[in-house]
Design a protein around this motif. Structure first.
Motif, PDB file in Angstrom:
ATOM      1  N   GLY A  28     -34.854  29.573 -47.556  1.00 21.19           N
ATOM      2  CA  GLY A  28     -34.886  29.767 -49.165  1.00 21.19           C
ATOM      3  C   GLY A  28     -34.282  28.789 -50.008  1.00 21.19           C
ATOM      4  N   TRP A  64     -41.551  30.303 -58.299  1.00 15.46           N
ATOM      5  CA  TRP A  64     -40.095  29.934 -57.243  1.00 15.46           C
ATOM      6  C   TRP A  64     -40.455  28.241 -57.108  1.00 15.46           C
ATOM      7  CZ3 TRP A  64     -36.961  31.585 -53.417  1.00 15.46           C
ATOM      8  CH2 TRP A  64     -37.245  31.139 -52.386  1.00 15.46           C
ATOM      9  N   ARG A 121     -35.078  31.766 -57.236  1.00 20.31           N
ATOM     10  CA  ARG A 121     -36.297  32.557 -57.927  1.00 20.31           C
ATOM     11  C   ARG A 121     -36.354  32.606 -59.264  1.00 20.31           C
ATOM     12  NH1 ARG A 121     -36.748  38.608 -56.857  1.00 20.31           N
ATOM     13  NH2 ARG A 121     -35.019  38.382 -57.955  1.00 20.31           N
ATOM     14  N   PRO A 131     -38.152  33.277 -46.806  1.00 23.14           N
ATOM     15  CA  PRO A 131     -37.888  34.277 -47.210  1.00 23.14           C
ATOM     16  C   PRO A 131     -38.380  35.401 -47.429  1.00 23.14           C
ATOM     17  CG  PRO A 131     -38.566  31.751 -48.903  1.00 23.14           C
ATOM     18  CD  PRO A 131     -38.878  31.654 -47.534  1.00 23.14           C
ATOM     19  N   SER A 145     -28.376  26.106 -53.073  1.00 21.32           N
ATOM     20  CA  SER A 145     -29.648  26.769 -54.079  1.00 21.32           C
ATOM     21  C   SER A 145     -28.454  27.462 -55.090  1.00 21.32           C
ATOM     22  CB  SER A 145     -30.438  27.618 -53.422  1.00 21.32           C
ATOM     23  OG  SER A 145     -31.376  26.552 -52.783  1.00 21.32           O
ATOM     24  N   TYR A 158     -34.721  26.387 -53.044  1.00 25.60           N
ATOM     25  CA  TYR A 158     -34.983  26.885 -53.705  1.00 25.60           C
ATOM     26  C   TYR A 158     -34.848  27.620 -55.128  1.00 25.60           C
ATOM     27  CZ  TYR A 158     -39.152  25.340 -51.573  1.00 25.60           C
ATOM     28  OH  TYR A 158     -40.636  24.600 -51.452  1.00 25.60           O
ATOM     29  N   VAL A 213     -41.515  34.585 -52.615  1.00 22.13           N
ATOM     30  CA  VAL A 213     -42.653  33.772 -52.559  1.00 22.13           C
ATOM     31  C   VAL A 213     -43.402  33.336 -53.187  1.00 22.13           C
ATOM     32  CG1 VAL A 213     -43.989  31.384 -51.248  1.00 22.13           C
ATOM     33  CG2 VAL A 213     -41.305  32.809 -50.788  1.00 22.13           C
ATOM     34  N   GLY A 264     -32.402  30.256 -53.304  1.00 18.85           N
ATOM     35  CA  GLY A 264     -33.455  30.880 -52.723  1.00 18.85           C
ATOM     36  C   GLY A 264     -32.756  31.401 -51.513  1.00 18.85           C
ATOM     37  N   HIS A 265     -31.965  30.768 -51.079  1.00 20.55           N
ATOM     38  CA  HIS A 265     -31.116  30.905 -49.583  1.00 20.55           C
ATOM     39  C   HIS A 265     -30.523  32.469 -49.932  1.00 20.55           C
ATOM     40  CE1 HIS A 265     -27.113  31.115 -51.588  1.00 20.55           C
ATOM     41  NE2 HIS A 265     -26.564  31.078 -50.715  1.00 20.55           N
TER      42      HIS A 265
END
Ligand SMILES: Cc1ncc(COP(=O)(O)O)c(C=O)c1O
Length: 394
Positions: free
Chosen positions: A358, A324, A363, A123, A333, A361, A177, A351-352
């Motif tokens: 991502g 992250w 953020r 990402p 996500s 995950y 990240v 995350g994607h």
């Protein structure tokens, strides 16, 4: 109304979708906690605000500035020398940008033709993709994987892709990240860029936000870096000046000359009082940065420990403004983010939204005070999401 075809590539993003959902939910959750924003919640140093207001009262300060002032260029050179041990020529190796975003989205226009490949972290910060789209270039994703300490594996890039690549974006400490680059990795980047004639753009926006005394190194500090690239930075995150738009590009003289030429067609420089304020920050701001790091580090620790106490074990970031966080198995996500909003009233970013790698995950931005972060942990606990067994829907 007829829209340009390129607008197809700028369709409403997941960020816009989430923002609309957040607004709608605000009426239901009176204490919705928003940990999705990447803008600092703290004020700039008082001496910076004082310089800004003093010069804003000067009637002479309202003309076009066209370029960065000598004083601003010298302040950037001073900061790089004292903070990163890198010597820069103030006149030829530094230029202003209206925040790093300005540089990131416009650099591909000056150096890539339609169809050229640009290597981007995946990402990665979405501005890289925006700039690539504007230039009609083509992104090639370099996955950042946990097993490689979130550094791209340059050996995985096929030779024919590298041959067509004209530019590479790297970002350490990164968004989303929060990884740190090693000197060995930066040396590898220089070698790779020389072999394939690629311009390296090192996004150093989080240079001052690091923890446990582990300071990030500047790409320009490794031998040969200035021959292949530039570093871009701003005062947004280091000095909490995100809305007071000012940043800079430094390094390769030729890239700076060409980009300066391009930018003289785009804007007429930065408001003088903002440049004056930036000079104060860059030359007198070292202890302020130290205090900021202490604030973020304390937030990080209380939040990560809080999450662990409810069964969500996530890596402690070494730098940057973000956590992250790997999400529990059995969720996408996006589903997970909607569940956190609906059931806990806590907003994070999927995350994607930052690229295909991502997925899995979210953020989480550390942009709230400790008591709010702890309240978010409490709300997550009460939601019951973390007491569910794998695959079980609440
Ligand atoms: C990695 C990264 N680069 C650049 C920027 C742009 O910041 P600015 O234009 O305020 O310098 C951001 C903002 O969030 C960022 O996260």
């Amino acid at each position: 109304m007829k829209l340009a075809m390129r607008m197809n590539a700028f369709s409403a993003s997941i960020f816009a979708e989430l923002s609309a959902y957040k607004q709608q939910k605000r009426s239901e959750h009176d204490d919705l906690i928003d940990l999705s924003i990447g803008s600092p919640d703290l004020p700039p140093p008082p001496f910076v605000m004082e310089a800004l207001s003093r010069y804003a009262n000067d009637p002479q300060a309202y003309g076009y500035t066209l370029k960065g002032t000598n004083e601003f260029h010298e302040a950037v050179a001073y900061y790089y020398q004292t903070s990163h041990g890198v010597t820069l020529h103030p006149e030829t190796e530094i230029m202003y940008v209206i925040g790093s975003q300005d540089g990131l989205v416009h650099l591909p226009m000056a150096f890539a033709d339609p169809g050229d490949i640009i290597l981007v972290p995946d990402p990665g910060y979405p501005a890289y993709a925006s700039g690539i789209t504007m230039a009609e270039a083509v992104p090639y994703f370099m996955p950042l994987r946990k097993e490689n300490d979130f550094l791209p594996n340059l050996r995985e890039i096929p030779h024919e892709i590298a041959e067509k690549a004209v530019m590479m974006f790297i970002n350490f400490p990164g968004n989303p990240v929060p990884a740190l680059a090693t000197e060995a990795f930066f040396r590898e980047v220089v070698e790779f860029a020389k072999r394939y004639n690629i311009i390296v753009v090192s996004d150093f926006a989080y240079s001052e936000l690091y923890y446990d005394g582990q300071k990030p190194i500047s790409f320009l500090s490794v031998p040969g870096a200035k021959e292949v690239g530039i570093e871009i930075n701003s005062l947004s995150k280091s000095f909490n000046m995100a809305g007071c738009r000012i940043g800079y590009i430094c390094g390769n003289e030729e890239i700076i000359r060409v980009f300066g030429n391009f930018k003289s067609n785009l804007d007429y420089g930065i408001f003088l009082p903002i440049q004056k304020a930036a000079v104060m920050a860059l030359t007198k701001g070292a202890s302020f940065c130290e205090q900021s790091r202490a604030v973020y580090q304390a937030r990080r620790d209380c939040f990560i420990d809080g999450l662990a106490s409810i069964g969500w074990h996530v890596d402690r970031p070494k730098a940057g403004m973000f956590v992250w966080a790997e999400i529990p198995k059995g969720w996408t996500s996006l589903d997970f983010v909607y569940a956190l909003i609906d059931r806990a009233g806590v907003v994070v970013t999927p995350g994607h939204a930052f690229g295909p790698s991502g997925e899995g995950y979210v953020r989480i931005a550390l942009v709230q005070e400790e008591d709010k972060l702890l309240r978010a942990v409490e709300k997550l606990k009460q939601s019951g999401i973390f007491s569910l067994k794998e695959g079980e829907e609440a």
